[in-house]
Design a protein around this motif. Structure first.
Motif, short mmCIF file in Angstrom:
data_model
loop_
_atom_site.label_atom_id
_atom_site.label_comp_id
_atom_site.label_asym_id
_atom_site.label_seq_id
_atom_site.Cartn_x
_atom_site.Cartn_y
_atom_site.Cartn_z
N TYR A 1 0.83 -1.20 0.00
CA TYR A 1 0.00 0.00 0.00
C TYR A 1 0.86 1.24 0.00
N ARG A 2 0.47 2.23 -0.77
CA ARG A 2 1.18 3.50 -0.77
C ARG A 2 0.93 4.21 0.56
N GLU A 3 1.92 4.96 1.03
CA GLU A 3 1.82 5.62 2.33
C GLU A 3 0.63 6.57 2.40
N ILE A 4 0.35 7.28 1.32
CA ILE A 4 -0.74 8.25 1.33
C ILE A 4 -2.09 7.56 1.52
N GLU A 5 -2.26 6.36 1.01
CA GLU A 5 -3.51 5.63 1.17
C GLU A 5 -3.76 5.28 2.64
N LEU A 6 -2.72 4.85 3.33
CA LEU A 6 -2.85 4.51 4.74
C LEU A 6 -3.10 5.76 5.57
N ASP A 7 -2.38 6.83 5.29
CA ASP A 7 -2.52 8.05 6.06
C ASP A 7 -3.87 8.73 5.83
N ASN A 8 -4.53 8.40 4.74
CA ASN A 8 -5.83 9.00 4.44
C ASN A 8 -7.00 8.25 5.08
N ILE A 9 -6.72 7.11 5.71
CA ILE A 9 -7.79 6.37 6.38
C ILE A 9 -8.19 7.12 7.65
N ARG B 1 -7.08 -3.15 6.35
CA ARG B 1 -6.38 -1.93 5.94
C ARG B 1 -6.53 -0.85 7.01
#
Length: 498
Positions: A2-10, A25
């Motif tokens: 997973y890209r870092e931005i996807e995780l940080d946007n959760i 996720r």
């Protein structure tokens, strides 16, 4: 990954989703946030080490665990002096359990010196209720215990572990759930295992696996093919299709599909160069599968076909559901269709009630089939299996003497079988720099034999033509060829040792 931005946007202020894999996720993102806070307090990155015991299924599971830990933010460590140590356990033999307990004793001392250290146990061993009870009673320093059925919950369980001061235990008795699309980090960038099914329905009388892995569950063919295509897109040239008994794949699907049909679809994926699979149960290996194997040069000429015993009487006690003669007919059919195939096997010596006559039948099968290698085992009681309470347990000294004779016979034949390729040229997947001599590379032929040869490291991950100059018993010394592969059937037949 997973890209870092996807995780940080959760949004972690929201309740976690109920559906998978979105739920995991969410917990990857939550554990990531928690780990960052821990790293800031420690003023260093948190590290992890996964130690894998057992089979290829466990090895593939460990790649999934590694991918999740990397997504959370852990950095890999080469030693067990890490902040999170995960033992992915095997329980096929009770000695495997004792080995894990010994490792845990060493970890306890390391944990006492590292206030950030956490210890997790998963895999087949933790599916046994008596093991979990023992961990709760005598190994309270272990932080997380989970099993084979809920491995997909790893991120959620890591979250609980990081937020708890007591042991987290989450072991399911069984499941029909298969969760796709979670992170995985491969050991090799150019080859990968692919689970096609989970569990086993065979209940061999000596085996604990059906009790700890559960009943058979097949993944959907499209999910498997999509995973292979994604792996090929990521640079993989060889896949190994994995299952406790791949030959029974598809029987639990809403629309049943044979393993042979799945295999024929897999080899059509553009860019995929090689396909392996294991393990095959002799009772389920079909003529259709032999035909598919023989018709494709992408399918490796290696078949692991566990025999276990050559005695009909012992095979019946083992609940193997084939006979000596049916096994020999199957082996002959395979070798006739593919003269260049390497057959390997598993053999148990000293099963309860085994006589010298029974053992001689086993030796007879070894001499007739002529295996390229064999995993040979002395029978040992496995608590929880029917064989453990059978009468007529064979004395240890008798088992040892038979085992020695078997090993000598297997090794003598295997040396001859391996030597039949000397002087030919084969295609080798280059895997790594040789461990003993960094001037050499090490690779593997389609028939699973290792080859060592001098070459540039840039070839790692490539399939190259290598001349097999000298057989050293169970491996070859070779040299890069000019690309002309000596591979016609006549030469192979002439070189075959009968």
């Amino acid at each position: 990954m997973y890209r870092e931005i996807e995780l940080d946007n959760i949004d972690l202020t929201e309740e976690p989703p109920q559906e998978e894999p979105a739920r995991q996720r969410y917990f990857i993102a939550k554990a990531r946030k928690r780990l960052r806070a821990i790293s800031e307090r420690a003023r260093r990155p948190m590290t992890f080490r996964i130690v894998t015991f057992g089979c290829q299924m466990n090895a593939r599971d460990s790649e999934k665990l590694t991918g999740i830990l990397a997504a959370i933010g852990y950095a890999p460590s080469d030693t067990e002096d890490a902040d999170l140590v995960v033992y992915n356990t095997c329980t096929v033999r009770e000695n495997a359990n004792r080995k894990v307990y010994g490792h845990l004793g060493k970890l306890k001392r390391l944990k006492e010196a590292n206030p950030y250290m956490r210890i997790a146990l998963c895999g087949c061993m933790t599916q046994e209720a008596q093991v979990v009870d023992k961990l709760k009673e005598s190994y309270r320093f272990v932080d997380l215990v989970f099993g084979t059925h809920n491995i997909f919950q790893f991120a959620q369980l890591v979250c609980q572990m990081l937020e708890s001061d007591s042991m987290v235990v989450e072991v399911w008795e069984g499941t029909d759930q298969i969760v796709e699309d979670l992170p995985a980090q491969r050991k090799y960038p150019f080859k990968s295992g692919v689970n096609i099914m989970f569990g086993c329905n065979n209940f061999c009388s000596y085996c604990i696996v059906p009790y700890v892995r559960g009943r058979e569950r097949s993944r959907s063919p499209q999910a498997i093919l999509d995973e292979i295509q994604n792996l090929v897109n990521d640079g993989v040239v060889e896949v190994m299709l994995l299952g406790q008994n791949v030959n029974s794949y598809g029987k639990t699907l809403a629309q049943p599909l044979s393993f042979a049909r799945l295999l024929s679809q897999a080899v059509e994926i553009p860019g995929l160069r090689r396909v392996r699979f294991m393990t095959s149960h002799p009772k389920d290996l079909s003529d259709e599968l032999i035909q598919v194997m023989a018709s494709s040069d992408k399918i490796c000429r290696h078949l692991h076909l566990p025999m276990q015993s050559g005695s009909d009487r012992i095979l019946e006690k083992m609940n193997r559901r084939y006979t000596k003669e049916s096994y020999l007919r199957l082996a002959d059919k395979i070798q006739t269709a593919m003269p260049d195939i390497a057959l390997t096997t598993d053999i148990i010596v000293g099963f309860p009630g085994e006589t010298e006559e029974d053992f001689q039948h086993t030796l007879d099968v070894v001499r007739q089939v002529r295996y390229s290698s064999a995993f040979t085992f002395q029978y040992s009681k496995r608590t929880g299996t029917p064989a453990a309470v059978m009468e007529e347990q064979v004395p240890a000294d008798v088992v040892q003497e038979r085992f020695n004779r078997l090993l000598e016979t297997v090794q003598d034949i295997a040396r001859e079988e391996c030597a039949r390729w000397e002087g030919t040229t084969g295609q080798v997947l280059v895997e790594q720099v040789n461990h003993q001599d960094d001037a050499l590379l090490t690779g593997r032929l389609g028939n699973n034999l290792l080859v060592h040869f001098p070459a540039d490291r840039a070839l790692i991950g490539k399939i190259v033509d290598v001349r097999l100059n000298e057989c050293k018993g169970f491996y070859y010394m070779g040299e890069i060829s000019d690309g002309n592969i000596t591979n016609d059937a006549a030469i192979l037949e002439n070189k075959r040792i009968l």
